[in-house]
Structures are given as C-alpha cells and as structure tokens.
Design a protein around this motif. Structure first.
Motif, PDB file in Angstrom:
ATOM      1  N   LYS A   2     -15.981   6.631  10.197  1.00 19.56           N
ATOM      2  CA  LYS A   2     -14.984   7.612   9.750  1.00 19.56           C
ATOM      3  C   LYS A   2     -13.579   7.018   9.904  1.00 19.56           C
ATOM      4  O   LYS A   2     -12.832   7.345  10.824  1.00 19.56           O
ATOM      5  N   VAL A   3     -13.263   6.152   8.973  1.00 18.73           N
ATOM      6  CA  VAL A   3     -11.936   5.541   8.919  1.00 18.73           C
ATOM      7  C   VAL A   3     -11.362   5.762   7.526  1.00 18.73           C
ATOM      8  O   VAL A   3     -12.090   5.757   6.530  1.00 18.73           O
ATOM      9  N   VAL A   4     -10.048   5.975   7.460  1.00 20.41           N
ATOM     10  CA  VAL A   4      -9.356   6.124   6.179  1.00 20.41           C
ATOM     11  C   VAL A   4      -8.024   5.378   6.255  1.00 20.41           C
ATOM     12  O   VAL A   4      -7.482   5.163   7.341  1.00 20.41           O
ATOM     13  N   ALA A   5      -7.510   5.003   5.102  1.00 19.28           N
ATOM     14  CA  ALA A   5      -6.200   4.360   5.019  1.00 19.28           C
ATOM     15  C   ALA A   5      -5.210   5.319   4.372  1.00 19.28           C
ATOM     16  O   ALA A   5      -5.394   5.739   3.227  1.00 19.28           O
ATOM     17  N   LEU A   6      -4.181   5.690   5.129  1.00 17.82           N
ATOM     18  CA  LEU A   6      -3.090   6.479   4.578  1.00 17.82           C
ATOM     19  C   LEU A   6      -2.138   5.517   3.878  1.00 17.82           C
ATOM     20  O   LEU A   6      -1.664   4.553   4.476  1.00 17.82           O
ATOM     21  N   THR A   7      -1.853   5.767   2.610  1.00 18.37           N
ATOM     22  CA  THR A   7      -0.954   4.878   1.873  1.00 18.37           C
ATOM     23  C   THR A   7       0.188   5.692   1.265  1.00 18.37           C
ATOM     24  O   THR A   7      -0.004   6.829   0.822  1.00 18.37           O
ATOM     25  N   PHE A   8       1.365   5.070   1.244  1.00 10.22           N
ATOM     26  CA  PHE A   8       2.573   5.732   0.742  1.00 10.22           C
ATOM     27  C   PHE A   8       3.289   4.818  -0.243  1.00 10.22           C
ATOM     28  O   PHE A   8       3.614   3.672   0.094  1.00 10.22           O
ATOM     29  N   ASP A   9       3.531   5.320  -1.441  1.00  7.45           N
ATOM     30  CA  ASP A   9       4.325   4.577  -2.424  1.00  7.45           C
ATOM     31  C   ASP A   9       5.787   4.985  -2.281  1.00  7.45           C
ATOM     32  O   ASP A   9       6.088   6.180  -2.121  1.00  7.45           O
ATOM     33  N   ILE A  10       6.686   4.010  -2.358  1.00  3.53           N
ATOM     34  CA  ILE A  10       8.127   4.315  -2.330  1.00  3.53           C
ATOM     35  C   ILE A  10       8.821   3.534  -3.437  1.00  3.53           C
ATOM     36  O   ILE A  10       8.755   2.302  -3.475  1.00  3.53           O
ATOM     37  N   SER A  11       9.489   4.263  -4.320  1.00  5.99           N
ATOM     38  CA  SER A  11      10.248   3.604  -5.377  1.00  5.99           C
ATOM     39  C   SER A  11      11.611   4.249  -5.598  1.00  5.99           C
ATOM     40  O   SER A  11      12.394   3.749  -6.402  1.00  5.99           O
ATOM     41  N   TRP A  12      11.882   5.356  -4.870  1.00  7.73           N
ATOM     42  CA  TRP A  12      13.158   6.030  -5.115  1.00  7.73           C
ATOM     43  C   TRP A  12      13.581   6.890  -3.920  1.00  7.73           C
ATOM     44  O   TRP A  12      12.761   7.595  -3.331  1.00  7.73           O
ATOM     45  N   GLY A  13      14.853   6.788  -3.550  1.00  9.06           N
ATOM     46  CA  GLY A  13      15.480   7.707  -2.608  1.00  9.06           C
ATOM     47  C   GLY A  13      15.447   7.282  -1.152  1.00  9.06           C
ATOM     48  O   GLY A  13      14.709   6.388  -0.751  1.00  9.06           O
ATOM     49  N   ASN A  14      16.277   7.958  -0.357  1.00  6.63           N
ATOM     50  CA  ASN A  14      16.354   7.667   1.080  1.00  6.63           C
ATOM     51  C   ASN A  14      16.270   8.917   1.951  1.00  6.63           C
ATOM     52  O   ASN A  14      16.486   8.850   3.151  1.00  6.63           O
ATOM     53  N   LYS A  15      15.935  10.071   1.352  1.00  2.00           N
ATOM     54  CA  LYS A  15      15.854  11.307   2.123  1.00  2.00           C
ATOM     55  C   LYS A  15      14.469  11.542   2.730  1.00  2.00           C
ATOM     56  O   LYS A  15      14.355  12.124   3.808  1.00  2.00           O
ATOM     57  N   VAL A  16      13.443  11.111   2.045  1.00  2.00           N
ATOM     58  CA  VAL A  16      12.074  11.370   2.485  1.00  2.00           C
ATOM     59  C   VAL A  16      11.473  10.241   3.335  1.00  2.00           C
ATOM     60  O   VAL A  16      10.722  10.524   4.280  1.00  2.00           O
ATOM     61  N   PRO A  17      11.761   8.967   3.034  1.00  2.00           N
ATOM     62  CA  PRO A  17      11.074   7.892   3.770  1.00  2.00           C
ATOM     63  C   PRO A  17      11.195   7.973   5.287  1.00  2.00           C
ATOM     64  O   PRO A  17      10.181   7.875   5.994  1.00  2.00           O
ATOM     65  N   GLU A  18      12.389   8.149   5.807  1.00  2.00           N
ATOM     66  CA  GLU A  18      12.555   8.167   7.271  1.00  2.00           C
ATOM     67  C   GLU A  18      11.890   9.380   7.927  1.00  2.00           C
ATOM     68  O   GLU A  18      11.252   9.224   8.976  1.00  2.00           O
TER      69      GLU A  18
END
Length: 244
Positions: free
Chosen positions: A48-64
C-alpha cells in the motif's frame, strides 16, 4: 517435365504466400508492440504505497502553502513536476522544494501539447526546461510529465531517446477544475490503489488543493497507505504502462 516443374513452382509460391500472410504480420505486430515506447500510469504491487505528484507551471500563491501542508502532515516523499519558466520566475520556491527533499521532474517549457510539434521542437523545449531546473536547483531531471499529459507514440519515443521516463497518472484529482474540496478529497481517496500515481497541482489555478490536501493525506493514511516518490515507486515494483 516442364509442366511438373511449373506445378511445383506454383505450389511453392502458394505455400509461401499462405505462410507469409498467416505468420508474418503476427510476428511484426508482436515485435512492434514489444518495442513501442510507453508512459507510466502506476505500478503493480500489493504494497500500500502511492506517489503524490504535483504539477507547477504558474503562480506563487499555492505552491508554498502546499509545501507547508506536506511539512505539517510529515509527508517527506512527493514528486513535483516543474515547468522551466515557472522555475526561473520563482527560484526560491523551486529551491525550497529541493531543500525539503522532494523529488523534482520536468514539466516542459511552453505549456503546449507536444504531439502538435515536431521532434526538434520537443527536444528544444525539454532541453530549455531541463537547463532552467538544473540552473536553479542543481537537479538533472530524468522524469517528465508532458504539458496537459499530452503525448503519442512519436512523442514518447522522442522523450525516451532523450533519456526521460514519461510519467502519467492513474488517479486524477481534477483539482484544477476547482470542483469543491470534498469532491477532490473523495475522488482521490476512493480511486487510489496500491502503486498509484496521483495527479494534483500546486499551481495557482488549483484554488482548493491546499484545503483538500490534509484530508487526502489523513484518509489515505487511515486506509494504510504510505507515500513514496515516483522513482521509489518505479524501483520497487512492476510497472503498469499504456499508450492512450
């Protein structure tokens, strides 16, 4: 004698045609299928393992805020796919992702569908984003998620020849559509399976992921899941791949 020879030649020709039509195409099809480049959606494992992945191509309000949630939830393994321009525009956030120990993959340069462009354009775009990511983080990327998840066999072959493994996803949060926090949570936690690659976004277009993410993490843990990077996932189990 000539007529017998002629008959034998005709019979031999007929046999060659028959066997050629019956066997040749099957062998060619099997060979083509075996050599066909593939994109990776998940791995086959009972763990029971999964990989959480996040795409980032725009903005600086959500990433942090996404990074803050991961830290607060003590999630030490995740994979971020960064676009070249975003990395250059927000080097401090890109460095923070690296410094926090998260895996970094390539998300291309211009956010355009690769399948609409020739191989030369693809190579140029990937090289540009690779250079930008390396310049800021010191990471030489080997995993790539194409913009919009777009590809075809030609694109896959081109990227494979550049030394990249193309990563898709098995569970799509659809967070970029902002369908409501509970819809995002439910979609991920009900669809996740062992060996899953889960698609989320840390771009500013994903306005509800920061609120949904703690619930996703908690519920997946309650289901017995642990979090790993994509590379760890690939190293630990059989790969499920497909061309869609």
């Amino acid at each position: 004698m000539k007529s017998i020879r002629r008959w034998l030649m005709s019979a031999l020709a007929a046999c060659l045609v028959a066997f050629g039509c019956g066997i040749g195409p099957q062998v060619f099809a099997a060979s083509t299928q075996a050599n066909q480049p593939k994109a990776i959606y998940k791995v086959d494992t009972k763990e029971k393992v999964v990989a959480l992945t996040f795409d980032i191509s725009w903005g600086n309000k959500v990433p942090e805020p996404v990074l803050n949630v991961l830290k607060q939830q003590n999630v030490k393994k995740a994979t971020f796919f960064l676009s070249g321009p975003w990395t250059l525009h927000h080097p401090e956030i890109a460095k923070k992702i690296k410094d926090m120990g998260y895996e970094i993959g390539n998300h291309g340069n211009l956010h355009k569908d690769f399948s609409n462009y020739p191989d030369s354009w693809i190579r140029e775009q990937v090289a540009l984003s690779e250079k930008s990511i390396y310049q800021v983080t010191g990471v030489k990327t080997k995993l790539i998620r194409t913009p919009n998840g777009d590809f075809n066999p030609r694109v896959l072959r081109c990227l494979n020849n550049m030394g990249y493994t193309v990563i898709q996803w098995n569970t799509d949060s659809l967070d970029w559509k902002n369908p409501g926090v509970q819809n995002i949570v439910s979609r991920v936690t009900k669809r996740a399976v062992p060996g899953d690659i889960i698609l989320m976004h840390a771009s500013d277009s994903s306005k509800q992921i920061v609120e949904a993410l703690p619930q996703i993490i908690t519920q997946l843990r309650n289901q017995g899941y642990q979090f790993v990077t994509v590379s760890e996932l690939l190293a630990g189990a059989n790969v499920s791949s497909n061309v869609r």
